[in-house]
Design an enzyme around this catalytic site. Structure first.
Site, PDB file in Angstrom:
ATOM      1  N   TYR A 154      48.648  24.571  84.707  1.00 36.57           N
ATOM      2  CA  TYR A 154      49.294  25.679  85.396  1.00 36.57           C
ATOM      3  C   TYR A 154      50.862  25.404  85.285  1.00 36.57           C
ATOM      4  CZ  TYR A 154      44.651  26.516  87.343  1.00 36.57           C
ATOM      5  OH  TYR A 154      43.440  26.971  87.518  1.00 36.57           O
ATOM      6  N   GLN A 156      49.515  37.955  94.806  1.00 35.63           N
ATOM      7  CA  GLN A 156      48.382  36.957  95.259  1.00 35.63           C
ATOM      8  C   GLN A 156      48.131  37.359  96.643  1.00 35.63           C
ATOM      9  OE1 GLN A 156      48.997  33.114  93.805  1.00 35.63           O
ATOM     10  NE2 GLN A 156      46.917  33.209  92.827  1.00 35.63           N
ATOM     11  N   ASP A 183      39.469  34.117  91.202  1.00 33.87           N
ATOM     12  CA  ASP A 183      39.311  34.782  90.056  1.00 33.87           C
ATOM     13  C   ASP A 183      38.044  35.329  89.819  1.00 33.87           C
ATOM     14  OD1 ASP A 183      41.946  33.510  90.302  1.00 33.87           O
ATOM     15  OD2 ASP A 183      41.911  32.714  88.119  1.00 33.87           O
ATOM     16  N   TRP A 199      50.320  31.553  95.928  1.00 35.57           N
ATOM     17  CA  TRP A 199      49.835  31.089  97.284  1.00 35.57           C
ATOM     18  C   TRP A 199      49.792  29.806  97.175  1.00 35.57           C
ATOM     19  CZ3 TRP A 199      44.119  32.189  99.008  1.00 35.57           C
ATOM     20  CH2 TRP A 199      43.367  31.916  97.888  1.00 35.57           C
ATOM     21  N   ASP A 200      49.772  29.131  95.881  1.00 33.93           N
ATOM     22  CA  ASP A 200      49.885  27.568  95.838  1.00 33.93           C
ATOM     23  C   ASP A 200      51.033  27.226  96.337  1.00 33.93           C
ATOM     24  OD1 ASP A 200      48.245  28.754  93.379  1.00 33.93           O
ATOM     25  OD2 ASP A 200      47.764  26.614  93.102  1.00 33.93           O
ATOM     26  N   TYR A 257      34.175  26.941  89.577  1.00 33.16           N
ATOM     27  CA  TYR A 257      35.277  27.570  90.211  1.00 33.16           C
ATOM     28  C   TYR A 257      35.036  28.474  91.313  1.00 33.16           C
ATOM     29  CZ  TYR A 257      39.798  28.937  88.180  1.00 33.16           C
ATOM     30  OH  TYR A 257      41.381  29.005  87.829  1.00 33.16           O
ATOM     31  N   TRP A 258      35.325  29.434  91.410  1.00 34.39           N
ATOM     32  CA  TRP A 258      34.864  30.225  92.546  1.00 34.39           C
ATOM     33  C   TRP A 258      33.752  30.951  92.769  1.00 34.39           C
ATOM     34  CZ3 TRP A 258      38.604  29.888  96.260  1.00 34.39           C
ATOM     35  CH2 TRP A 258      39.967  29.579  95.959  1.00 34.39           C
ATOM     36  N   GLU A 310      41.018  19.710  91.790  1.00 39.24           N
ATOM     37  CA  GLU A 310      41.588  21.316  92.121  1.00 39.24           C
ATOM     38  C   GLU A 310      40.368  21.903  93.072  1.00 39.24           C
ATOM     39  OE1 GLU A 310      41.665  23.583  88.557  1.00 39.24           O
ATOM     40  OE2 GLU A 310      42.354  25.338  89.384  1.00 39.24           O
ATOM     41  N   TRP A 326      53.062  29.197  91.259  1.00 41.72           N
ATOM     42  CA  TRP A 326      51.877  30.379  91.573  1.00 41.72           C
ATOM     43  C   TRP A 326      52.326  30.478  92.849  1.00 41.72           C
ATOM     44  CZ3 TRP A 326      50.842  28.831  87.032  1.00 41.72           C
ATOM     45  CH2 TRP A 326      49.797  29.455  86.065  1.00 41.72           C
TER      46      TRP A 326
END
Ligand code: GLC
Length: 421
Positions: free
Chosen positions: A28, A100, A161, A34-35, A347-348, A391, A32
């Site tokens: 990345y 975001q 995502d 919201w990061d 991931y999500w 992460e 970003w």
């Protein structure tokens, strides 16, 4: 080295002079949205001025219409796809063309209330009109019919995502020409921990469609092939509305505070309508078809973050969270364990993310549920102690997943470790 010190070193190591990379491996290579906001909470634990700089830099990329892009490309972005040359978005051509979750006002309020330094306060005060512009943009561009719920037009806008919640709406999008081979993320992280190729084809072709329409705020809502009123995005916005209203009042902008109070009122009523009595859960909807997205994702628990009276009104929501926690070693999973879509590594679709845990801890406390908040805080710290600053994490085994040396995991560790409740 002590873990707190390691977390500080991660933020410093990922610092690129005013903004923090999500991680420094090349996965990345940009700022970003919201990061950055969540990383600022971590910075604030040891360097308030640097924390504010992070948000200032993010709002330096705000578009004239008020939108704050989900990515700002400040430097070499060649290890990422789609990079600035693919997006071709915004006044400078150095950002993405979507947003975001709007957590910024929540973070700014936190910094504002915790500082005793007048110069920091002044810098935060200067951000308040920009925050107001971003909320105005969100309602006018993404809820043009004033329903109280704003829509996202790309799964990336949710910040989650590849959540199973988007599967149906995304499958209805034309895949377009195959472009997934251009992706670079799986050169840095295991493919089985990331979104699939067919999902990537659609993500990119959605970008190309939005690019074709010039990312115009008066147009994208109508033309977007993917359009979803995500309960998570709306809950985070609703929480930010409250924080923004209080900030506006604190800086003496009564008219602005009144304007945000109206946003808050209509979104509170709309979120209440998202309660599904039979299932005892909150669901968003596809705003192109009106279909309810009847899937239990972590998004449906975020109304706890938005409203301190939620647990009293809906005790079944809390029982549901408890039932999820009883089925995992480490909470909170991003999707209900035991469902066919649940994948503990992908991931999500199941893994634990510490930023979501922070929102739950905060929301549970405001709802008077200190014990449950403590359980999630404890799990979060235990994950880092066991597996480092990954992460995201496998909720069944605690295994570290995705990229390593992650800024927001380090930041959330610092915030949760400093907590004594
Ligand atoms: C992924 C995540 C998103 C995050 C970004 C950078 O796209 O889904 O939430 O902002 O990575 O860490």
């Amino acid at each position: 080295m002590e873990l707190k010190q390691q977390a500080i070193e991660i933020l410093r190591g990922n610092d690129r002079g005013g903004y923090t990379l999500p991680n420094a491996t090349g996965l990345y290579p940009a700022q970003w949205n919201w990061d950055s906001c969540l990383a600022a909470l971590g910075w604030a634990q040891f360097d308030e001025s640097r924390a504010v700089a992070e948000i200032e830099m993010l709002f330096g990329g705000q578009w004239p219409d008020g939108m704050v892009p989900h990515i700002l490309f400040h430097g070499d972005d060649s290890s990422y796809f789609p990079n600035a040359s693919v997006w071709q978005a915004g006044p400078t051509g150095r950002s993405s063309g979507i947003t975001q979750p709007l957590v910024a006002a929540t973070i700014v309020r936190h910094l504002f209330e915790h500082t005793s330094d007048p110069s920091i306060r002044a810098r935060l005060t200067a951000l308040v009109p920009k925050l107001l512009a971003s909320h105005r943009w969100c309602y006018s561009a993404r809820d043009p019919h004033a329903s109280g719920l704003v829509s996202i037009i790309h799964p990336w806008e949710s910040g989650m995502d590849n959540s199973p919640l988007w599967d149906d709406a995304l499958n209805a999008v034309e895949p377009g020409r195959p472009v997934a081979h251009l992706r670079k993320d799986i050169g840095f992280a295991a493919a089985e921990h990331r979104p699939t190729g067919p999902q990537y084809d659609r993500y990119i072709n959605l970008v190309i469609k939005l690019r074709h329409d010039g990312y115009r705020p008066d147009r994208v809502y109508d033309v977007a092939p993917f359009r979803v009123a995500d309960i998570g995005f709306n809950a985070i916005l609703q929480r930010a509305n409250q924080d923004l209203r209080l900030l506006l009042a604190a800086v003496g902008d009564g008219a602005g505070a009144g304007e945000v109070a109206a946003m808050e009122k209509s979104t509170a009523a709309a979120i209440a309508q998202c309660w599904h009595e039979e299932d005892g859960f909150f669901y968003g909807l596809e705003t192109r078809t009106g279909a309810t997205i009847r899937k239990p994702g972590i998004q449906g628990l975020l109304p706890l973050f938005a409203d301190a009276g939620m647990a009293t009104r809906h005790p079944r929501l809390v029982e549901r969270l408890e039932s999820w926690l009883a089925r995992v070693a480490y909470g909170a999973p991003s999707f209900e364990p035991g469902r066919p879509e649940f994948e503990p590594q992908r991931y999500w679709r199941g893994p634990v993310w510490l930023i979501v845990n922070w929102m739950l801890v905060d929301g549970l406390r405001h709802n008077g549920l200190a014990d449950l908040a403590r359980r999630i805080r404890r799990d979060s710290l235990a994950l880092v102690e066991r597996a480092g600053f990954a992460e995201y994490f496998n909720p069944l085994t605690g295994e570290p997943l995705g990229g390593s040396g992650f800024s927001w995991t380090a930041a959330m560790y610092l915030v949760l470790a400093a907590d004594t409740e």
